[in-house]
Motif scaffolding. Sequence first.
Motif, mmCIF file in Angstrom:
data_model
loop_
_atom_site.group_PDB
_atom_site.id
_atom_site.type_symbol
_atom_site.label_atom_id
_atom_site.label_comp_id
_atom_site.label_asym_id
_atom_site.label_seq_id
_atom_site.Cartn_x
_atom_site.Cartn_y
_atom_site.Cartn_z
ATOM 1 N N ARG A 8 -8.953 57.994 65.632
ATOM 2 C CA ARG A 8 -8.794 59.104 66.339
ATOM 3 C C ARG A 8 -8.927 60.399 64.988
ATOM 4 O O ARG A 8 -9.282 61.252 64.435
ATOM 5 C CB ARG A 8 -8.485 58.488 67.569
ATOM 6 N N GLN A 9 -7.429 60.431 64.715
ATOM 7 C CA GLN A 9 -6.427 60.642 63.729
ATOM 8 C C GLN A 9 -7.352 61.641 62.637
ATOM 9 O O GLN A 9 -7.278 62.311 61.866
ATOM 10 C CB GLN A 9 -5.330 60.444 63.785
ATOM 11 N N ARG A 10 -8.837 60.330 62.547
ATOM 12 C CA ARG A 10 -8.705 60.922 60.922
ATOM 13 C C ARG A 10 -10.620 62.096 61.782
ATOM 14 O O ARG A 10 -11.269 61.900 61.224
ATOM 15 C CB ARG A 10 -9.715 59.502 60.633
ATOM 16 N N GLY A 11 -10.128 61.877 63.026
ATOM 17 C CA GLY A 11 -11.708 62.414 63.168
ATOM 18 C C GLY A 11 -13.150 61.033 63.648
ATOM 19 O O GLY A 11 -14.097 61.671 64.212
ATOM 20 N N LEU A 12 -12.587 60.217 64.091
ATOM 21 C CA LEU A 12 -13.565 59.221 64.700
ATOM 22 C C LEU A 12 -13.512 58.789 65.668
ATOM 23 O O LEU A 12 -12.876 59.683 66.748
ATOM 24 C CB LEU A 12 -13.614 57.707 63.805
ATOM 25 N N HIS A 13 -14.498 59.363 66.948
ATOM 26 C CA HIS A 13 -14.290 59.251 68.276
ATOM 27 C C HIS A 13 -14.419 58.117 68.692
ATOM 28 O O HIS A 13 -15.637 56.964 69.140
ATOM 29 C CB HIS A 13 -15.813 59.741 68.713
ATOM 30 N N ALA A 14 -13.258 57.485 68.151
ATOM 31 C CA ALA A 14 -12.821 55.778 68.422
ATOM 32 C C ALA A 14 -11.934 55.760 70.090
ATOM 33 O O ALA A 14 -11.134 56.224 70.089
ATOM 34 C CB ALA A 14 -11.959 55.362 66.997
ATOM 35 N N THR A 15 -12.890 54.460 70.199
ATOM 36 C CA THR A 15 -12.614 54.839 72.044
ATOM 37 C C THR A 15 -11.768 53.205 72.403
ATOM 38 O O THR A 15 -12.075 52.312 71.725
ATOM 39 C CB THR A 15 -13.148 55.367 72.545
ATOM 40 N N SER A 16 -10.021 53.141 72.972
ATOM 41 C CA SER A 16 -10.093 51.526 72.957
ATOM 42 C C SER A 16 -10.060 50.979 74.066
ATOM 43 O O SER A 16 -9.111 52.167 75.064
ATOM 44 C CB SER A 16 -8.247 51.315 72.391
ATOM 45 N N VAL A 17 -10.993 50.663 75.021
ATOM 46 C CA VAL A 17 -10.843 50.013 76.359
ATOM 47 C C VAL A 17 -10.072 49.245 76.403
ATOM 48 O O VAL A 17 -10.092 47.810 75.960
ATOM 49 C CB VAL A 17 -12.390 50.057 76.987
ATOM 50 N N ILE A 18 -9.021 49.019 77.280
ATOM 51 C CA ILE A 18 -8.111 47.762 77.562
ATOM 52 C C ILE A 18 -8.904 47.134 78.823
ATOM 53 O O ILE A 18 -8.330 47.931 79.918
ATOM 54 C CB ILE A 18 -6.593 48.981 77.856
#
Length: 317
Positions: A160-170
């Motif tokens: 996410r810090q690199r700009g990717l819309h990365a989500t972790s669903v726990i």
Amino acid sequence: MARAFVTGATGQDGSYLVERLLAEGVDVHALASPHEPVPAIEGVEVHVGDLLDGERIRTLLLEVSPDEVYNLAALSSVARSWEQPDLTARLNGTAAAALMESAWQLQEHTGRAVRFVQASSAEIFGEPELAPQGERTPVRPLNPYGAAKAFAHLSAHVYRQRGLHATSVILYNHESPRRPRQFVTRKITSTVAEIALGRAETLTLGNLDARRDWGWAPDYVDAMVRAARADQAADFVVATGVSHSVRDFAAAAFDRAGVPDWEARLLVDEALVRPADATELVGDASRARDVLGWAPTVPFEELVGRMVNADLAALAD
């Protein structure tokens, strides 16, 4: 037309996710392991590749060029993770991070946003000091499965810090009739169905006091899709907020199957107790509710009942 790339498409969650995406008109591509028979999934273009082969997967992702990537592939058994901790670390951990890197490189190459969803697990919290657990609960896994999932979960934050819309669903425990029988929930419902039909006498389990937050698998897939399409990427706990013990699960199954005096049929085998097992995991899904508009739709007793009914119907065929 939107395009999605799904790993773990033949598993419980993956099968529901593929059905959901196809119903929406999404062009779905799935990854199949070269070590297993290649599945034929109607409406899906299946690509053969080993998730552990980072370069092959990176090339494939650039070729497919999806808008959404859902990483559901994993060695999904906590018990098996104790038997194969090294494989668990690579498949559930470093391979997930490599796939995020591939998605980020695709985004850089095309200049088009790529949305990435990592299927995480409540096992990353281990034995939490407080309940319910939320996105800010310390990550302290107790087993190889949780440790590997924790690496992938933290990697989503990095990307996410690199700009990717990365989500972790726990994801807290979520079940359905598609859950394989080696999982305790399906072992319970299938064995109870056999007992109800006179094909078995007893149900043998391990720790009856372990408590989990159990939900309906298609609800949790809905949360994944909502997370992928949220305006801002974030981590989301996906849970019902209510915990039940393994004994409760068994009791609900026996009740739905109409088996009286079931306590005498429920046995404990100490050999089935895990080396380390969290006593209670229950999640606070407030962020998913507030940001994604998500909520569980199937209560505990109905979830167990649907699984028992499916196993009774399968045995009757």
